[in-house]
Write a protein that holds these residues in place. Structure first.
Motif, mmCIF file in Angstrom:
data_model
loop_
_atom_site.group_PDB
_atom_site.id
_atom_site.type_symbol
_atom_site.label_atom_id
_atom_site.label_comp_id
_atom_site.label_asym_id
_atom_site.label_seq_id
_atom_site.Cartn_x
_atom_site.Cartn_y
_atom_site.Cartn_z
ATOM 1 N N VAL A 168 47.011 22.787 135.379
ATOM 2 C CA VAL A 168 47.442 23.183 134.043
ATOM 3 C C VAL A 168 47.126 22.042 133.095
ATOM 4 O O VAL A 168 47.407 20.872 133.397
ATOM 5 C CB VAL A 168 48.955 23.514 134.017
ATOM 6 N N ILE A 169 46.525 22.385 131.968
ATOM 7 C CA ILE A 169 46.174 21.409 130.938
ATOM 8 C C ILE A 169 47.240 21.443 129.852
ATOM 9 O O ILE A 169 47.652 22.522 129.411
ATOM 10 C CB ILE A 169 44.803 21.743 130.303
ATOM 11 N N CYS A 170 47.669 20.267 129.428
ATOM 12 C CA CYS A 170 48.561 20.138 128.276
ATOM 13 C C CYS A 170 47.704 19.617 127.131
ATOM 14 O O CYS A 170 47.029 18.597 127.272
ATOM 15 C CB CYS A 170 49.704 19.166 128.581
ATOM 16 N N ARG A 171 47.740 20.336 126.017
ATOM 17 C CA ARG A 171 46.893 19.998 124.875
ATOM 18 C C ARG A 171 47.768 19.801 123.640
ATOM 19 O O ARG A 171 48.641 20.619 123.363
ATOM 20 C CB ARG A 171 45.900 21.125 124.654
ATOM 21 N N MET A 172 47.522 18.723 122.920
ATOM 22 C CA MET A 172 48.251 18.472 121.683
ATOM 23 C C MET A 172 47.728 19.419 120.608
ATOM 24 O O MET A 172 46.519 19.583 120.451
ATOM 25 C CB MET A 172 48.081 17.013 121.235
ATOM 26 N N THR A 173 48.637 20.039 119.875
ATOM 27 C CA THR A 173 48.258 20.933 118.787
ATOM 28 C C THR A 173 48.039 20.125 117.508
ATOM 29 O O THR A 173 48.358 18.934 117.447
ATOM 30 C CB THR A 173 49.368 21.963 118.530
ATOM 31 N N GLU A 193 56.270 22.720 123.704
ATOM 32 C CA GLU A 193 55.410 23.869 123.452
ATOM 33 C C GLU A 193 56.131 24.874 122.554
ATOM 34 O O GLU A 193 55.539 25.416 121.609
ATOM 35 C CB GLU A 193 55.006 24.512 124.777
ATOM 36 N N ALA A 194 57.421 25.092 122.812
ATOM 37 C CA ALA A 194 58.207 25.999 121.968
ATOM 38 C C ALA A 194 58.302 25.487 120.529
ATOM 39 O O ALA A 194 58.399 26.279 119.588
ATOM 40 C CB ALA A 194 59.604 26.182 122.564
ATOM 41 N N ASP A 195 58.242 24.145 120.366
ATOM 42 C CA ASP A 195 58.281 23.534 119.032
ATOM 43 C C ASP A 195 56.901 23.462 118.379
ATOM 44 O O ASP A 195 56.762 22.944 117.266
ATOM 45 C CB ASP A 195 58.871 22.118 119.107
ATOM 46 N N GLY A 196 55.866 23.921 119.090
ATOM 47 C CA GLY A 196 54.520 23.947 118.539
ATOM 48 C C GLY A 196 53.793 22.614 118.561
ATOM 49 O O GLY A 196 52.778 22.453 117.883
ATOM 50 N N LEU A 197 54.286 21.653 119.359
ATOM 51 C CA LEU A 197 53.661 20.330 119.415
ATOM 52 C C LEU A 197 52.522 20.261 120.425
ATOM 53 O O LEU A 197 51.595 19.462 120.267
ATOM 54 C CB LEU A 197 54.706 19.265 119.751
ATOM 55 N N VAL A 198 52.611 21.063 121.458
ATOM 56 C CA VAL A 198 51.599 21.098 122.515
ATOM 57 C C VAL A 198 51.402 22.548 122.945
ATOM 58 O O VAL A 198 52.217 23.421 122.639
ATOM 59 C CB VAL A 198 52.003 20.246 123.751
ATOM 60 N N SER A 199 50.318 22.770 123.677
ATOM 61 C CA SER A 199 50.086 24.066 124.315
ATOM 62 C C SER A 199 49.634 23.799 125.740
ATOM 63 O O SER A 199 49.142 22.709 126.049
ATOM 64 C CB SER A 199 49.042 24.878 123.548
ATOM 65 N N ARG A 200 49.816 24.791 126.588
ATOM 66 C CA ARG A 200 49.380 24.678 127.974
ATOM 67 C C ARG A 200 48.432 25.822 128.311
ATOM 68 O O ARG A 200 48.607 26.932 127.819
ATOM 69 C CB ARG A 200 50.577 24.716 128.930
ATOM 70 N N CYS A 201 47.469 25.505 129.159
ATOM 71 C CA CYS A 201 46.536 26.528 129.622
ATOM 72 C C CYS A 201 46.038 26.137 131.010
ATOM 73 O O CYS A 201 46.177 24.991 131.425
ATOM 74 C CB CYS A 201 45.381 26.702 128.642
ATOM 75 N N SER A 202 45.439 27.090 131.696
ATOM 76 C CA SER A 202 44.877 26.811 133.019
ATOM 77 C C SER A 202 43.650 25.937 132.871
ATOM 78 O O SER A 202 42.883 26.075 131.917
ATOM 79 C CB SER A 202 44.489 28.111 133.720
ATOM 80 N N ALA A 203 43.464 25.069 133.836
ATOM 81 C CA ALA A 203 42.275 24.214 133.857
ATOM 82 C C ALA A 203 41.055 25.078 134.131
ATOM 83 O O ALA A 203 41.055 25.878 135.073
ATOM 84 C CB ALA A 203 42.420 23.130 134.914
ATOM 85 N N SER A 204 40.020 24.931 133.319
ATOM 86 C CA SER A 204 38.831 25.779 133.472
ATOM 87 C C SER A 204 37.972 25.366 134.659
ATOM 88 O O SER A 204 37.249 26.189 135.210
ATOM 89 C CB SER A 204 38.002 25.748 132.193
ATOM 90 N N ASP A 205 38.064 24.117 135.085
ATOM 91 C CA ASP A 205 37.195 23.643 136.162
ATOM 92 C C ASP A 205 37.602 24.138 137.539
ATOM 93 O O ASP A 205 36.758 24.354 138.399
ATOM 94 C CB ASP A 205 37.061 22.120 136.147
#
Length: 175
Positions: free
Chosen positions: A112-117, A95-107
């Motif tokens: 926590v959701i890991c999302r590829m940038t 995440e610090a390298d900008g490859l992924v981001s994390r956010c709370s699951a909306s459901d």
């Protein structure tokens, strides 16, 4: 202890004795352990030297890509042969390298959701040819098609036997 007690103990140990591998089996087993260790080390070295990316980072990007770009952290950890804390640490660095981001699951708000940038997707596309070339050079192209097919059948049998304990790790098509 009486002699009868000693004899009973010897008999109990005989029942627990492992079915030792014969010489041929031991040789094949050690070849598997050494070969897979060297293969994964070389694939990791190639990615680190050419792209400054580890094999674990690459596998995380692959799992995300194959899942539509995002996964719950728990699912991501389950899909890899790594502890949740190790995956969390790796994802934090990625995440610090900008490859992924994390956010709370909306459901449910708990996961926590890991999302590829977009950067992660671009890196994956640039790194994949190096990885595939390594897999070909260090494994696929070293053996004939029949041997490679046999290897696939052997590892499918192993996976079929053990996947029930780790269903989240399934990555074979159609299973």
């Amino acid at each position: 202890m009486t002699e009868a007690d000693h004899e009973a103990t010897r008999e109990a140990w005989k029942k627990r004795a492992p079915r030792w591998l014969d010489d041929r089996q031991q040789q094949a087993w050690r070849a598997l352990v050494l070969g897979t260790t060297l293969l994964f080390d070389r694939l990791d070295d190639d990615l680190r030297q050419q792209h400054d990316l580890s094999l674990v980072d690459y596998e995380i990007l692959v799992r995300l890509s194959e899942s539509g770009g995002e996964l719950r952290m728990a699912q991501l950890a389950d899909s890899l042969a790594h502890s949740r804390s190790r995956v969390t640490h790796t994802v934090k660095r990625m995440e610090a390298d900008g490859l992924v981001s994390r956010c709370s699951a909306s459901d449910d708000g708990r996961g926590v959701i890991c999302r590829m940038t977009e950067r992660g997707d671009l890196i994956l596309r640039n790194v994949a040819p190096t990885h595939v070339a390594g897999v070909r050079d260090y494994l696929v192209d070293l053996v004939d098609d029949a041997d490679f097919a046999a290897l696939g059948r052997v590892m499918d049998a192993v996976s079929d036997r053990l996947i029930v304990d780790h269903p989240g790790r399934e990555m074979r098509d159609g299973r």
